[in-house]
Design an enzyme around this catalytic site. Structure first.
Site, PDB file in Angstrom:
ATOM      1  N   THR A 135       0.642  -1.337  -0.167  1.00  0.00           N
ATOM      2  CA  THR A 135       0.150   0.067   0.043  1.00  0.00           C
ATOM      3  C   THR A 135       0.984   1.178  -0.122  1.00  0.00           C
ATOM      4  O   THR A 135       1.859   1.277   0.705  1.00  0.00           O
ATOM      5  CB  THR A 135      -0.796  -0.089   1.236  1.00  0.00           C
ATOM      6  OG1 THR A 135      -1.713  -1.190   1.050  1.00  0.00           O
ATOM      7  CG2 THR A 135      -1.695   1.250   1.762  1.00  0.00           C
ATOM      8  N   ARG A 163     -13.611  -7.617  -0.818  1.00  0.00           N
ATOM      9  CA  ARG A 163     -13.270  -7.414   0.329  1.00  0.00           C
ATOM     10  C   ARG A 163     -12.537  -5.763   0.275  1.00  0.00           C
ATOM     11  O   ARG A 163     -11.955  -5.501  -0.610  1.00  0.00           O
ATOM     12  CB  ARG A 163     -11.903  -8.466   0.414  1.00  0.00           C
ATOM     13  CG  ARG A 163     -11.299  -8.051   1.729  1.00  0.00           C
ATOM     14  CD  ARG A 163     -10.077  -7.395   1.697  1.00  0.00           C
ATOM     15  NE  ARG A 163      -9.087  -7.086   2.744  1.00  0.00           N
ATOM     16  CZ  ARG A 163      -8.252  -6.202   2.853  1.00  0.00           C
ATOM     17  NH1 ARG A 163      -7.903  -5.468   1.939  1.00  0.00           N
ATOM     18  NH2 ARG A 163      -7.443  -6.304   3.955  1.00  0.00           N
ATOM     19  N   VAL A 164     -12.787  -5.204   1.510  1.00  0.00           N
ATOM     20  CA  VAL A 164     -12.458  -3.816   1.644  1.00  0.00           C
ATOM     21  C   VAL A 164     -11.526  -3.855   2.598  1.00  0.00           C
ATOM     22  O   VAL A 164     -11.763  -4.177   3.805  1.00  0.00           O
ATOM     23  CB  VAL A 164     -13.582  -3.059   1.667  1.00  0.00           C
ATOM     24  CG1 VAL A 164     -13.142  -1.518   2.077  1.00  0.00           C
ATOM     25  CG2 VAL A 164     -14.404  -2.762   0.201  1.00  0.00           C
TER      26      VAL A 164
HETATM   27  N1  ASP Z   1      -3.543  -2.334   4.290  1.00  0.00           N
HETATM   28  C1  ASP Z   1      -3.798  -2.774   2.891  1.00  0.00           C
HETATM   29  C2  ASP Z   1      -5.103  -3.481   2.957  1.00  0.00           C
HETATM   30  O1  ASP Z   1      -5.404  -4.388   3.992  1.00  0.00           O
HETATM   31  C3  ASP Z   1      -2.937  -3.754   2.284  1.00  0.00           C
HETATM   32  C4  ASP Z   1      -1.356  -3.033   2.626  1.00  0.00           C
HETATM   33  O2  ASP Z   1      -1.167  -2.402   2.979  1.00  0.00           O
HETATM   34  O3  ASP Z   1      -0.589  -3.782   1.822  1.00  0.00           O
HETATM   35  O4  ASP Z   1      -6.060  -3.592   2.133  1.00  0.00           O
END
Ligand code: ASP
Length: 267
Positions: A135, A163-164
């Site tokens: 992310t 999925r969120v």
């Molecule tokens: N936080 C993000 C999510 O759960 C994933 C990530 O940080 O890589 O969608």
């Protein structure tokens, strides 16, 4: 933008736009695939000066989801839109739409194949953070004392359709308040939501009066106790930066005047 006196809000949105456009990161072009082999993207932005926020979840066509989040922030209400309706809203507000396949890269496609194979072999838990996450986020303090945060993601590789994660959830993956700090997180989104991670850092600074460093570390520790990977970037109203994580590494950096820092693993 910040050196020229620009607003923190514009700067974080611009930084995240650049990261969305860069194929190396799990957001926009280069986003992780869901388990059905396409992309659903989440993003949010929050303005510490006004407390306004905007977010999109599970969008499939907006080239830069963070710009859709910024547009929602500007409109004020609704705050969060999801799926096709969010794509349509953003297009109607003049944002660029692209085919879903334009978010794809070969390395993310390989990561999906590897993850599905791992699942069959029962070794999914051993996948590296690099394989699953990535992310992007940005936080900023501007010359006027305003803070802002923005976050954007493809989620994690082979996530279920629909999925969120935490990234579009204000208070979980993103938070900004001029009285305390701006925070953007990366890691196991479900745990960020369960610990109200970004907002908790703000609370710990506001009420017990903890420093950013202490509050941010405590938030990461809360996820560690739940057995999840977590990291974040944060800046407080005095310009102190915190970049804690509990994983092997986290791509991170900061810039202040002519000082600059970038790192992946420990110093
Ligand atoms: N936080 C993000 C999510 O759960 C994933 C990530 O940080 O890589 O969608």
């Amino acid at each position: 933008m910040l050196s020229a006196g620009g607003a923190a809000l514009e700067a974080v949105a611009r930084a995240v736009t650049e990261l969305e456009n860069c194929p190396s990161f799990n957001a926009g072009h280069g986003a992780a695939f869901n388990r059905a082999g396409f992309h659903e993207l989440d993003a949010s932005v929050m303005d510490g000066a006004t407390g306004k926020a905007g977010a999109v979840a599970a969008v499939q066509a907006i080239k830069n989801p963070v710009l859709a989040a910024l547009e929602l922030l500007r409109e004020s209400d609704p705050l969060l839109l999801c799926g096709q309706a969010a794509d349509q809203w953003a297009t109607a507000h003049g944002l660029e739409a692209v085919p879903n396949s334009s978010f794809s890269t070969d390395s993310r496609r390989e990561a999906l194949a590897r993850m599905l194979e791992r699942e069959q072999q029962g070794t999914a838990a051993q996948a590296s953070e690099q394989e699953k996450h990535g992310t992007v986020g940005a936080v900023a303090l501007d010359r006027h004392g305003h803070l802002a945060a923005a976050t954007s993601t493809g989620g994690y590789t082979a996530k279920p359709v629909g999925r969120v994660g935490d990234s579009p959830v204000i208070g979980a993956g993103t938070w900004a308040d001029d009285r305390t700090c701006a925070v953007s997180g990366t890691g196991k989104g479900e745990l960020f939501i369960r610990t109200a991670l970004a907002h908790t850092i703000h609370d710990r600074m506001l009420y017990p009066g903890e420093t950013l460093d202490v509050a941010a570390r405590a938030a990461i520790d809360a996820v560690t106790r739940l057995d999840g990977g977590a990291g974040l970037c944060a800046v407080d109203r005095a310009g102190n930066v915190a970049l804690p994580y509990n994983t092997e590494g986290m791509y991170r950096g900061w810039i202040r005047g002519d000082q600059m820092y970038v790192a992946i693993h420990e110093d």
